[in-house]
Design an enzyme around this catalytic site. Sequence first.
Site, mmCIF file in Angstrom:
data_model
loop_
_atom_site.group_PDB
_atom_site.id
_atom_site.type_symbol
_atom_site.label_atom_id
_atom_site.label_comp_id
_atom_site.label_asym_id
_atom_site.label_seq_id
_atom_site.Cartn_x
_atom_site.Cartn_y
_atom_site.Cartn_z
ATOM 1 N N ASP A 62 5.131 1.126 11.853
ATOM 2 C CA ASP A 62 4.360 0.790 11.425
ATOM 3 C C ASP A 62 3.372 -0.691 11.985
ATOM 4 O OD1 ASP A 62 3.739 2.086 8.327
ATOM 5 O OD2 ASP A 62 3.744 3.291 9.652
ATOM 6 N N ARG B 39 -4.593 10.913 4.451
ATOM 7 C CA ARG B 39 -3.092 11.764 4.719
ATOM 8 C C ARG B 39 -2.041 12.076 3.221
ATOM 9 N NH1 ARG B 39 1.282 12.259 6.323
ATOM 10 N NH2 ARG B 39 2.243 14.477 6.432
ATOM 11 N N ASP C 208 5.397 19.506 7.453
ATOM 12 C CA ASP C 208 6.222 21.951 6.327
ATOM 13 C C ASP C 208 7.775 21.173 6.031
ATOM 14 O OD1 ASP C 208 7.018 19.893 9.243
ATOM 15 O OD2 ASP C 208 8.806 20.937 9.583
ATOM 16 N N LYS D 126 0.732 -1.277 0.127
ATOM 17 C CA LYS D 126 -0.156 0.425 0.305
ATOM 18 C C LYS D 126 0.827 2.125 -0.133
ATOM 19 C CE LYS D 126 -1.380 1.974 4.043
ATOM 20 N NZ LYS D 126 -1.017 3.263 4.081
ATOM 21 N N ASN D 127 1.758 1.536 0.697
ATOM 22 C CA ASN D 127 2.848 2.798 1.013
ATOM 23 C C ASN D 127 3.888 3.117 -0.452
ATOM 24 O OD1 ASN D 127 1.489 2.639 3.219
ATOM 25 N ND2 ASN D 127 2.729 2.209 5.140
ATOM 26 N N ARG E 204 0.283 15.361 11.915
ATOM 27 C CA ARG E 204 0.775 14.720 10.739
ATOM 28 C C ARG E 204 1.511 16.046 9.586
ATOM 29 N NH1 ARG E 204 -0.698 9.536 10.019
ATOM 30 N NH2 ARG E 204 1.317 9.256 8.301
ATOM 31 N N PRO E 205 2.690 16.189 10.462
ATOM 32 C CA PRO E 205 3.237 17.639 9.498
ATOM 33 C C PRO E 205 3.784 17.780 8.736
ATOM 34 C CG PRO E 205 4.628 17.220 11.826
ATOM 35 C CD PRO E 205 3.436 16.839 11.320
ATOM 36 N N CYS F 25 -4.006 12.860 12.399
ATOM 37 C CA CYS F 25 -4.934 11.878 12.556
ATOM 38 C C CYS F 25 -5.040 10.963 14.040
ATOM 39 C CB CYS F 25 -4.605 10.985 11.050
ATOM 40 S SG CYS F 25 -2.604 10.299 11.277
HETATM 41 C C1 EPZ Z 1 4.605 7.277 5.935
HETATM 42 O O1 EPZ Z 1 3.945 8.084 6.471
HETATM 43 C C2 EPZ Z 1 3.998 6.022 6.250
HETATM 44 N N1 EPZ Z 1 2.559 6.295 5.149
HETATM 45 C C3 EPZ Z 1 3.519 6.217 7.075
HETATM 46 O O2 EPZ Z 1 2.193 4.800 7.322
HETATM 47 C C4 EPZ Z 1 4.356 5.589 7.969
HETATM 48 O O3 EPZ Z 1 4.393 5.426 9.601
HETATM 49 C C5 EPZ Z 1 5.286 6.823 7.994
HETATM 50 O O4 EPZ Z 1 5.940 6.925 6.140
HETATM 51 C C6 EPZ Z 1 6.957 5.920 8.827
HETATM 52 O O5 EPZ Z 1 7.459 4.903 8.494
HETATM 53 C C7 EPZ Z 1 2.539 5.757 3.385
HETATM 54 O O6 EPZ Z 1 3.991 5.777 3.260
HETATM 55 C C8 EPZ Z 1 1.408 6.501 3.302
HETATM 56 P P1 EPZ Z 1 6.287 11.444 7.461
HETATM 57 P P2 EPZ Z 1 4.360 9.461 6.187
HETATM 58 O O7 EPZ Z 1 6.789 11.736 6.749
HETATM 59 O O8 EPZ Z 1 5.309 9.772 4.779
HETATM 60 C C9 EPZ Z 1 7.705 13.755 10.807
HETATM 61 C C10 EPZ Z 1 0.554 3.328 8.222
HETATM 62 O O9 EPZ Z 1 0.241 2.808 8.920
HETATM 63 N N2 EPZ Z 1 7.397 14.943 10.110
HETATM 64 O O10 EPZ Z 1 8.062 10.076 7.198
HETATM 65 O O11 EPZ Z 1 3.241 10.520 5.992
HETATM 66 C C11 EPZ Z 1 6.135 13.036 10.859
HETATM 67 O O12 EPZ Z 1 5.363 14.359 12.153
HETATM 68 C C12 EPZ Z 1 1.196 4.941 7.999
HETATM 69 O O13 EPZ Z 1 0.924 2.076 6.780
HETATM 70 C C13 EPZ Z 1 8.222 16.200 9.952
HETATM 71 O O14 EPZ Z 1 8.142 17.001 11.506
HETATM 72 O O15 EPZ Z 1 5.535 10.000 7.817
HETATM 73 C C14 EPZ Z 1 6.843 12.164 11.846
HETATM 74 O O16 EPZ Z 1 7.096 12.212 13.138
HETATM 75 C C15 EPZ Z 1 0.518 5.097 8.746
HETATM 76 N N3 EPZ Z 1 7.378 17.077 9.241
HETATM 77 C C16 EPZ Z 1 7.970 11.155 11.277
HETATM 78 O O17 EPZ Z 1 8.538 12.819 10.332
HETATM 79 C C17 EPZ Z 1 7.235 16.440 7.791
HETATM 80 O O18 EPZ Z 1 7.004 17.427 6.459
HETATM 81 C C18 EPZ Z 1 7.877 10.971 9.997
HETATM 82 O O19 EPZ Z 1 7.107 10.633 9.086
HETATM 83 C C19 EPZ Z 1 6.742 15.556 7.584
HETATM 84 C C20 EPZ Z 1 6.488 14.699 8.626
#
Ligand code: EPZ
Length: 446
Positions: A326, A99, A131, A22-23, A128-129, A123
């Site tokens: 995850d 998201r 930035d 999915k991801n 889920r920032p 969520c």
């Molecule tokens: C991906 O989300 C996955 N989703 C998530 O899986 C997974 O938990 C996550 O990566 C971490 O591995 C998909 O791929 C569709 P991140 P993503 O940006 O990319 C912070 C599931 O259950 N952050 O890697 O949205 C954020 O808050 C889902 O299948 C910022 O601070 O996650 C988090 O603490 C849930 N600023 C960390 O980074 C930003 O601009 C990782 O988030 C972006 C993120």
Amino acid sequence: MDAFVINGGRPLRGRVRINGSKNAALPLMASALLTDDPITLRDVPDLADIRNMTRLLAELGCETAELDDPGLPDRPALELRTRHEIESHARYDLVRTMRASICVLGPLLARRGSARVSMPGGCAIGPRPVDLHLKGLEALGARITLDGGDIIATAPGGRLTGAPVFMGGAFGSTVLGTANIMSAASLARGTTIIEAAACEPEIVDLACLLGKMGAHIEGAGSPRIIVHGVERLTGADHTIIPDRIEAGTYMCAAAATQGDITITNCPLDALMAVTTTLHAIGVVVEPLEPLQGGIDPMRAAARITCPGPLTPVEITTQPHPGYPTDLQAQLMALLCRAGGISVITEKIFPDRFLHVPELARMGAQLYRRGSTVIVHGVDSLSGAPVMASDLRASASLVIAALAATGTTTINRVYHLDRGYERMEHRLAAMGASIERVAEEELAATA
Ligand code: EPZ
């Protein structure tokens, strides 16, 4: 809304094939916005999130069609083709349901020179920032403003300009942020260096598809990715990598029920942190083909057994290749019955513990201290009515229910349908007593 009714205590036995990830699929689908040639994706999972992305892409002018796939007779391929570029607004009512819709921002901006994407809210697992996504696109020359909850991005002169981009944040790298920047940089003028890039296998798979489309990308899977921009990208045909989180979920389920299952199309090469942790707990993950013998370690077969007692462990979730966030909730369900004290620390989403109070309803002894949960192993869990809250927390409740004595009812399983295809059918095929019922039906028989 549907619920699962599970009668626990039955070991899982049999085989399960892992579906396309999915991801990986979501950003791969968004790549169709980068060209007006057709993109064909194979082994696409049949999930609510995929259907949501299909609806979003259709609004953005990208149509999809199912094609027979001789290589996978029971799983149609998906052809995506951007027919028009009139609408470039990813609306709130679609983005708020998923998201991950944010992954259309980079492709839209790079291809059309402008994009309007609703800011994703938070969520169940926490804020889920985005930035880092926006800072990365600004580094490529984009002008970003916010208006009415929407991100409005424009590329001066209609094209982005390659540049060095640092993508590190307080919690490490960002997976979809890296996907957005890598996709956008593929059509930018000049070279982009993405420093502190996410190393997840889904990023490698996206780079593989972009490469087939004509992009020049080096270093995907490492913290430094270099993208040499090109004028245009063309169509491609790509088979999605197997879902490492789905595979890890079924491994935990087999171990929790003292079962004996064979997992095929299993991305063992993307699960080393998980299989190493499971081994420490006492779970045997046995590759069934010699990985060196030319077998693709991302599409292997493995037998999962748990012959002896469960040993407690301490784990901390990390960006790949560390232990994946995850699979934190699923491991916690397994460790509820490990003899002794386990410690689980969540470094990626510190609030990702909605499964804790529900597991406690089943008799688990869990003590949360901030972003850490202390797990006191118990001899057994007891079935109870529980509530699903987010995708992976719901999977955790299924694992606990399969291992528990008695009957568990898991309400709101629509959360599971987002990321696990036909879960009840696949578990039942391995001997589980599980059925999907309408919640109204339950109320009527209560
Ligand atoms: C991906 O989300 C996955 N989703 C998530 O899986 C997974 O938990 C996550 O990566 C971490 O591995 C998909 O791929 C569709 P991140 P993503 O940006 O990319 C912070 C599931 O259950 N952050 O890697 O949205 C954020 O808050 C889902 O299948 C910022 O601070 O996650 C988090 O603490 C849930 N600023 C960390 O980074 C930003 O601009 C990782 O988030 C972006 C993120």
